[in-house]
Design an enzyme around this catalytic site. Structure first.
Site, mmCIF file in Angstrom:
data_model
loop_
_atom_site.group_PDB
_atom_site.id
_atom_site.type_symbol
_atom_site.label_atom_id
_atom_site.label_comp_id
_atom_site.label_asym_id
_atom_site.label_seq_id
_atom_site.Cartn_x
_atom_site.Cartn_y
_atom_site.Cartn_z
ATOM 1 N N ASN A 198 0.856 -1.181 0.000
ATOM 2 C CA ASN A 198 0.000 0.000 0.000
ATOM 3 C C ASN A 198 0.894 1.234 0.000
ATOM 4 O OD1 ASN A 198 0.594 0.868 2.766
ATOM 5 N ND2 ASN A 198 -0.286 -1.108 3.253
ATOM 6 N N ARG A 199 0.292 2.405 0.026
ATOM 7 C CA ARG A 199 1.038 3.642 -0.197
ATOM 8 C C ARG A 199 1.685 4.254 1.039
ATOM 9 N NH1 ARG A 199 0.202 5.120 -5.263
ATOM 10 N NH2 ARG A 199 -1.712 4.429 -6.268
#
Ligand code: C5P
Length: 217
Positions: A30-31
């Site tokens: 994820n970011r």
């Protein structure tokens, strides 16, 4: 005023994403940049705490005076948290991948030109925060985060009970918070909601550590 209000306290922090392998060259992630968790580690160390920072794969320097343990997957992170106990405080900032690939192969999945797409069966990862809250070795203060794109306070409030945490720090990640330098958070506890203005992540960290320190006076 006490310059080192967390002296003698062990603060355990998770930060960053986890990477869940699909095969040896690909992963699910994820970011998360890890910036908010690293800033909290730094602020806790400055407040005199002994800090263990369990970090997923991020490109950040280790804050001064912090013991860092690097991990890759959610299961590695769960094991590292367990190994770091006991702690007085846990702040779980990591954006743990909810799922991992059921049978990540030892070899690269090849694209054979047939147009057939490999099926990726997912299984749920352990919830590190919920597990820690239910553990007999639960730290006295457990703080979770709730990254949401809408209804931040409602989701954070629901998460407080579901996870068994003392505080949930809700943050709106609908903008560029993930990977960005600023954050606007709502600290939700049994006492209510404490909303902070939009601030640099270092200032959010300082405010949170100041509130943590007040628990240990
Ligand atoms: O359920 P959700 O992922 O939104 O919960 C976020 C909080 O739970 C964060 O504090 C995160 O670090 C923690 N968490 C965890 N293990 C997971 C999923 C989330 O510790 N598998």
């Amino acid at each position: 005023v006490d310059e080192k209000p967390l002296a003698g306290r062990h603060v355990l922090i998770t930060a960053g994403p986890t990477h869940e392998p699909i095969d040896p060259v690909r992963y699910i992630a994820n970011r998360s940049s890890g910036r908010q968790g690293f800033a909290i580690a730094q602020a806790a160390a400055q407040a005199g705490a002994s800090v263990t920072l369990i970090a997923g794969p991020v490109d950040l320097p280790t804050p001064h005076g912090v013991r860092r343990v690097n991990v890759e997957t959610a299961r590695d992170m769960a094991a590292a948290v367990e190994a770091a106990l006991p702690a007085d405080v846990a702040v779980m900032v990591a954006a743990v991948a909810d799922w991992r690939v059921a049978d990540a192969g030892a070899h690269k999945i090849k694209k054979d030109g047939s147009g057939i797409v490999p099926p990726l069966a997912l299984v749920e990862n352990p919830d590190i925060l919920a597990g820690l809250c239910a553990s007999p070795r639960r730290p006295r203060l457990v703080v979770g985060f709730a990254a949401e794109t809408q209804d931040v306070i409602a989701h954070a409030t629901a998460k407080l009970a579901r996870k068994g945490a003392d505080w949930i720090v809700g943050n709106d990640v609908s903008g560029d918070v993930m990977g960005g330098l600023r954050n606007s958070v709502h600290i939700v506890s049994a006492d209510g909601v404490d909303s902070l203005p939009d601030l640099p992540k270092e200032a959010v960290a300082a405010a949170l550590v100041e509130r943590i320190s007040r628990v240990f006076v």
